[in-house]
Design a protein around this motif. Structure first.
Motif, PDB file in Angstrom:
ATOM      1  N   SER B  51       0.203  11.657   2.913  1.00  0.00           N
ATOM      2  CA  SER B  51       0.810  10.610   2.096  1.00  0.00           C
ATOM      3  C   SER B  51      -0.254   9.619   1.653  1.00  0.00           C
ATOM      4  O   SER B  51      -1.190   9.323   2.389  1.00  0.00           O
ATOM      5  N   THR B  52      -0.078   9.099   0.443  1.00  0.00           N
ATOM      6  CA  THR B  52      -0.937   7.990   0.050  1.00  0.00           C
ATOM      7  C   THR B  52      -0.483   6.765   0.828  1.00  0.00           C
ATOM      8  O   THR B  52       0.627   6.724   1.353  1.00  0.00           O
ATOM      9  N   GLU B  53      -1.339   5.772   0.903  1.00  0.00           N
ATOM     10  CA  GLU B  53      -1.032   4.624   1.755  1.00  0.00           C
ATOM     11  C   GLU B  53       0.215   3.874   1.288  1.00  0.00           C
ATOM     12  O   GLU B  53       0.962   3.336   2.095  1.00  0.00           O
ATOM     13  N   ASN B  54       0.466   3.858  -0.016  1.00  0.00           N
ATOM     14  CA  ASN B  54       1.653   3.162  -0.507  1.00  0.00           C
ATOM     15  C   ASN B  54       2.923   3.994  -0.383  1.00  0.00           C
ATOM     16  O   ASN B  54       3.977   3.583  -0.839  1.00  0.00           O
ATOM     17  N   ALA B  55       2.816   5.151   0.220  1.00  0.00           N
ATOM     18  CA  ALA B  55       3.962   6.028   0.468  1.00  0.00           C
ATOM     19  C   ALA B  55       4.691   6.432  -0.809  1.00  0.00           C
ATOM     20  O   ALA B  55       5.896   6.602  -0.817  1.00  0.00           O
ATOM     21  N   ASN B  56       3.951   6.564  -1.893  1.00  0.00           N
ATOM     22  CA  ASN B  56       4.579   6.994  -3.131  1.00  0.00           C
ATOM     23  C   ASN B  56       4.277   8.452  -3.464  1.00  0.00           C
ATOM     24  O   ASN B  56       5.045   9.090  -4.156  1.00  0.00           O
ATOM     25  N   THR B  89      -2.429   8.737   4.744  1.00  0.00           N
ATOM     26  CA  THR B  89      -1.732   8.551   6.015  1.00  0.00           C
ATOM     27  C   THR B  89      -1.140   9.881   6.469  1.00  0.00           C
ATOM     28  O   THR B  89      -0.650  10.649   5.650  1.00  0.00           O
ATOM     29  N   ALA B  90      -1.176  10.119   7.780  1.00  0.00           N
ATOM     30  CA  ALA B  90      -0.572  11.341   8.331  1.00  0.00           C
ATOM     31  C   ALA B  90       0.944  11.254   8.240  1.00  0.00           C
ATOM     32  O   ALA B  90       1.512  10.176   8.181  1.00  0.00           O
ATOM     33  N   THR B  91       1.590  12.408   8.209  1.00  0.00           N
ATOM     34  CA  THR B  91       3.037  12.420   7.986  1.00  0.00           C
ATOM     35  C   THR B  91       3.802  13.088   9.124  1.00  0.00           C
ATOM     36  O   THR B  91       5.009  13.229   9.043  1.00  0.00           O
ATOM     37  N   LEU B 129       8.264  12.485   2.491  1.00  0.00           N
ATOM     38  CA  LEU B 129       6.821  12.705   2.581  1.00  0.00           C
ATOM     39  C   LEU B 129       6.478  13.664   3.719  1.00  0.00           C
ATOM     40  O   LEU B 129       5.593  14.498   3.576  1.00  0.00           O
TER      41      LEU B 129
END
Lengths: 751, 179
Positions: B51-56, B89-91, B129
């Motif tokens: 995931s990108t840091e902004n969770a988008n 970020t890990a998911t 995500l």
């Protein structure tokens, strides 16, 4: 010098021994009793591959009376109504008259009696579940007892009666011939006997001792139809599985009546005749092929009968009868709902030939396979009907003289065929529809409508879009935003806009376009008026719906107008996400998502009710419902709108904001609804706007009405968690969502 | 102003030509290296999504295939160990295990343990995500088109109450940033 060294060695030994001890401790199982870790409270040993527990510890755990008879080296334990006995040097545990074999039996360790943990706890009626490669052992008290499993409704329903419905799953095998119902933490009543199979289904109950669940396995010779939202429902404290009725018998009696019987209710079948191959096709919905009798051989009327499961989604059983000499079998009035009967030799009769602007219609006593084509000089539409007679009141010629049709004529064309001819003013497109009601088939032929005139008009307050059609228009007016536009969809209409000079644009209208597309399988001609801003609008019709007049208010929709707007009442289902044992996401300070979801959902319900909307909540308390149950709730009630309320979460506490999800459907209504709601939330809620997103979430995917799922804020973000807890924020979110829903209803009218 | 023509001495000309030749040669060598790299090394890489840091969005990182271990278990191990770059970020929740897998006609059925569900942080965004980082990673493989997810061998409606897991899932383009 030597003392510190010795001391050092001792310390080293101590550390080593601690290490060894702790590592052996770690190899032991972790044991949970009613979800509590009791590993440290009990003493266990392992003998012959079986885990043994100190009898005293077990007695304490179960609050049991323990008697040790030293002379007999025998142990007796009594808890509630169960007494177990076990003797040293015996591998059996005695429960009443039964004996349970164990591997290790009773063992004495340091003068203390140890007994097999799993077997004795099972003897007391507890359930066991091993997890993580048997490293963890869970002991539960059974939460429910299955009291009875029985077939109802002539074997088409299976009722599983239990004390309380615990979580369950329905699994089906790949070939569809086996369904397994898994019920968690359930035991079966001891009185229950396993002889409940019936003609079509074989049923077995299997106890899965090490997973704390009970399996009911149903097998069939043919695939058991089971749809995503069909089959299971909860009735009081029972699980009820409904099976579709199966075909039982096809026969032809001495009066030559063809009879088709099933084990349950047969919906009305559709019959078709194919004259070239002398075939009659009977399509029966929601009936499954089963073990059926077919006793028609060398019959003077029927040469051959073939039965197939034509389709499984939706379920359709097809009977294909080849006739000896092309007779027609006409459906008889139903006497029993599990029986279809057909009488031979009857031709269908057409009656009630009627016409309206741009269409004509008639009734037939059975389903027809009409053939339609256009002929050019003079322009006319021909309809051939096979195996029919003209009924009373069908004239040779009717003078119509409306905008499209001059005359309607009927005639017998040949032995097989009756022909209906519509003399047209000019050639135009057509389509036909069939509707069935009480066994009478009603056919309507629609000639395509055309645009006669399109004008724009301007006065002080309003600008008008005025559309006049050749005949009565079937239309729908929709308003969209970003870009702002008004869209009018016409069904069954020829796009003859090329014939017009360019239509004059007004100060509010930027552009006018037209297009043709398919909507739910029907061709639609769409007129699009691009507006330069948002205006409120009103639609009127005139000249018996030949004309449509759309008024655009020059003033922007102001607040007062909004207050006063009247929206027809709709049925709206508001779904508070999660609940019961499923808390949803949990915030840092402990807010459970299910709590704020319910608060917001309730607030939306009350605000919508104030606007005369009928609102149903999928849950109004802290209860668990599966996603499927939520979907079924809305679909079964035929709701107009479905909105699911959630709070979001991510594994980064900084992530925050509001987002709205929709599932992409062909007609885009889901997206329109999400847009309307998010238009309010994104700007009005005062937190970061994460936008509208498309996804295949369960509840918005399977609901049949326009639906959206709202993630109001992130419960995993401490700031937003606090907001979600405040009733002020809950009310604000609810009122923005409510406004969005009302906006949507105003413009799209639901469904 | 008059244009002044620069006159080069033969010595200077030779030098210029030499520089040009060297440049051309370097370019050619680089090009060959690039081709060689593409043909022989890229096949050893797999893509894993985080995931990108902004969770988008989801964004992929490349990992070298470990020839010694099972490829499908390796993908999940890489997902679990998390990204190398700081913006991702890990998911996968702690304690998650891929118990086993099965491949049927371009569909991989992944069977996870209960902790994969129990330790998940929830939320639509969270679930989306997690699931699609897995789905996109596996479907980047040529031989995998769809992914089914089971928990402890059982079919589930969804992981944490949002996403429909009763149907096989396909590669999600919309969530993939930069495409």
């Amino acid at each position: 010098m030597s003392v510190p060294r010795k001391f050092g060695i001792r310390i080293l030994l101590l550390i080593l021994s601690i290490f060894i001890l702790s590592s052996t401790a770690a190899a032991q199982n972790t044991i949970y009793f009613n979800s509590k870790d009791i590993t440290s409270e009990i003493e266990t040993v392992s003998r012959e591959g079986e885990l043994l527990i100190k009898a005293r510890d077990l007695a304490e755990l179960l609050d049991a009376d323990l008697t040790w008879r030293p002379a007999l080296k025998s142990l007796e334990m009594k808890s509630q109504n169960v007494t177990i006995k076990i003797m040293a040097n015996s591998r059996y545990i005695q429960i009443g008259n039964d004996a349970l074999k164990t591997r290790a039996g009773l063992q004495l360790v340091d003068n203390q009696a140890y007994i097999p943990l799993a077997k004795s706890i099972e003897a007391f009626g507890y359930l066991l579940e091993y997890q993580r490669d048997n490293e963890e052992l869970y002991i539960f008290q059974p939460e429910t007892t299955i009291n009875n499993v029985s077939w109802q409704e002539d074997g088409n329903q299976l009722q599983i009666k239990m004390d309380e419905i615990t979580p369950y799953r329905i699994l089906h095998s790949e070939d569809g011939r086996e369904i397994t119902i898994e019920i968690d933490k359930a035991v079966i009543d001891q009185e229950f006997s396993d002889n409940i199979s019936n003609n079509n289904y074989y049923l077995r109950v299997v106890n899965v001792p090490d997973r704390a669940l009970l399996r009911l396995i149903i097998k069939s010779r043919t695939p058991i139809p089971f749809q995503i939202d069909g089959g299971v429902y909860e009735y009081e404290d029972s699980l009820v599985l409904s099976f579709l009725p199966q075909l039982k018998d096809i026969r032809i009696d001495k009066n030559n009546i063809l009879k088709v019987e099933a084990t349950g209710e047969i919906p009305d079948a559709k019959t078709k005749y194919i004259s070239e191959s002398k075939k009659m096709i009977i399509d029966i919905p929601s009936v499954v092929i089963g073990n059926f009798d077919l006793d028609i051989e060398n019959h003077p009327l029927i040469k051959d009968i073939k039965v197939t499961q034509h389709d499984l989604d939706p379920v359709i059983l097809r009977i294909e009868a080849t006739m000896v000499n092309g007779d027609i079998f006409k459906p008889l009035k139903r006497e029993k709902n599990s029986l279809l009967a057909f009488k031979p030799g009857q031709r269908s009769e057409i009656t009630n030939l009627d016409y309206a602007a741009g269409s004509f219609s008639f009734d037939s006593s059975s389903a027809l396979n009409p053939e339609l084509f256009l002929l050019e000089t003079p322009p006319r539409l021909v309809m051939n009907l096979y195996h029919v007679n003209r009924g009373a009141g069908i004239l040779d010629k009717i003078e119509v003289n409306n905008s499209l049709i001059k005359n309607l004529r009927t005639a017998r064309f040949d032995e097989q065929t009756v022909r209906i001819v519509a003399d047209l003013k000019e050639l135009t497109g057509y389509d036909w529809v069939e509707e069935e009601k009480n066994g009478i088939y009603h056919y309507t032929v629609n000639l395509k409508n055309k645009f006669a005139e399109i004008r724009t008009e301007d006065n002080d307050k309003y600008q008008y879009l005025d559309i006049l059609m050749d005949s009565r228009a079937e239309y729908e007016v929709k308003k969209f935003n970003y870009p702002h536009r008004i869209v009018v969809d016409f069904k069954n209409t020829l796009n003859n806009l090329d014939e017009f000079k360019t239509i004059e644009k007004t100060s509010l209208i930027k552009d006018i376009r037209s297009s043709n597309y398919q909507l739910e399988g029907e061709e639609v001609t769409r007129l699009v008026f691009e507006l330069n801003d948002y205006y409120s609008h009103r639609v009127e019709t005139y000249q018996d719906k030949h004309g449509i007049k759309i008024a655009l208010a020059k003033d922007y929709l102001n607040k007062q107008m909004k207050e006063d707007r009247e929206i027809e009442s709709h049925l709206i289902v508001v779904d508070a996400g999660h609940g019961g044992f499923d808390p949803g996401a949990i915030g840092m300070t402990g807010l459970e998502e299910k709590v704020s979801n319910l608060a917001i959902a309730r607030e939306i319900a009350s605000q919508l009710a104030d606007k005369d909307q009928t609102v149903l909540l999928t849950r109004n308390s802290d209860r668990f419902h599966s996603l499927q149950q939520r979907v079924k709730f809305a679909n079964a009630r035929n709701a107009d709108l479905f909105v699911s309320i959630h709070a979001n979460s991510f594994n980064n506490p900084q992530t925050g904001g509001v987002e709205t999800y929709y599932n992409q459907h062909e007609n885009n209504q889901n997206r329109f609804l999400a847009e309307k709601i998010h238009d309010k939330l994104g700007r009005g809620l005062g937190i970061y706007d994460r936008g509208i997103k498309e996804s295949n979430f369960y509840v918005i995917k399977y609901t049949k009405m326009p639906s959206a799922l709202i993630e109001v804020a992130f419960v995993s973000n401490p700031g937003e968690e606090k907001m979600l807890q405040s009733s002020k924020f809950q009310k604000k979110a609810a009122s923005l969502i409510t406004e969005g829903i009302l906006d949507y209803l105003e413009e799209n009218g639901g469904k | 102003m008059a244009v002044k023509k620069i006159k080069l001495s033969p010595e200077q000309k030779r030098k210029m030509l030499l520089v040009l030749r060297v440049l051309l040669l370097t370019a050619a060598v680089l090009y060959l290296l690039f081709l060689f790299y593409n043909n022989y090394f890229l096949d050893d890489k797999i893509k894993v999504y985080f995931s990108t840091e902004n969770a988008n969005y989801l964004k992929s990182e490349k990992r070298t295939i470990n020839q010694e271990s099972d490829l499908y278990f390796q993908i999940f191990d890489e997902l679990k160990s998390g990204p190398e770059s700081s913006g991702l970020t890990a998911t996968i929740p702690a304690g998650s295990q891929l118990l086993d897998y099965q491949i049927e006609d371009k569909m991989i059925i992944l069977n996870f343990n209960q902790a994969f569900r129990d330790n998940h942080w929830g939320g639509s965004t969270g679930e989306l995500l997690t699931i699609y980082s897995i789905v996109n990673s596996y479907t980047s493989l040529e031989e995998i088109q769809t992914v089914r997810i089971l928990i402890e061998g059982k079919e589930v409606e969804s992981l944490v109450g949002h996403l429909d897991l009763t149907q096989p899932l396909m590669y999600n383009q919309k969530l993939t940033e930069g495409s």
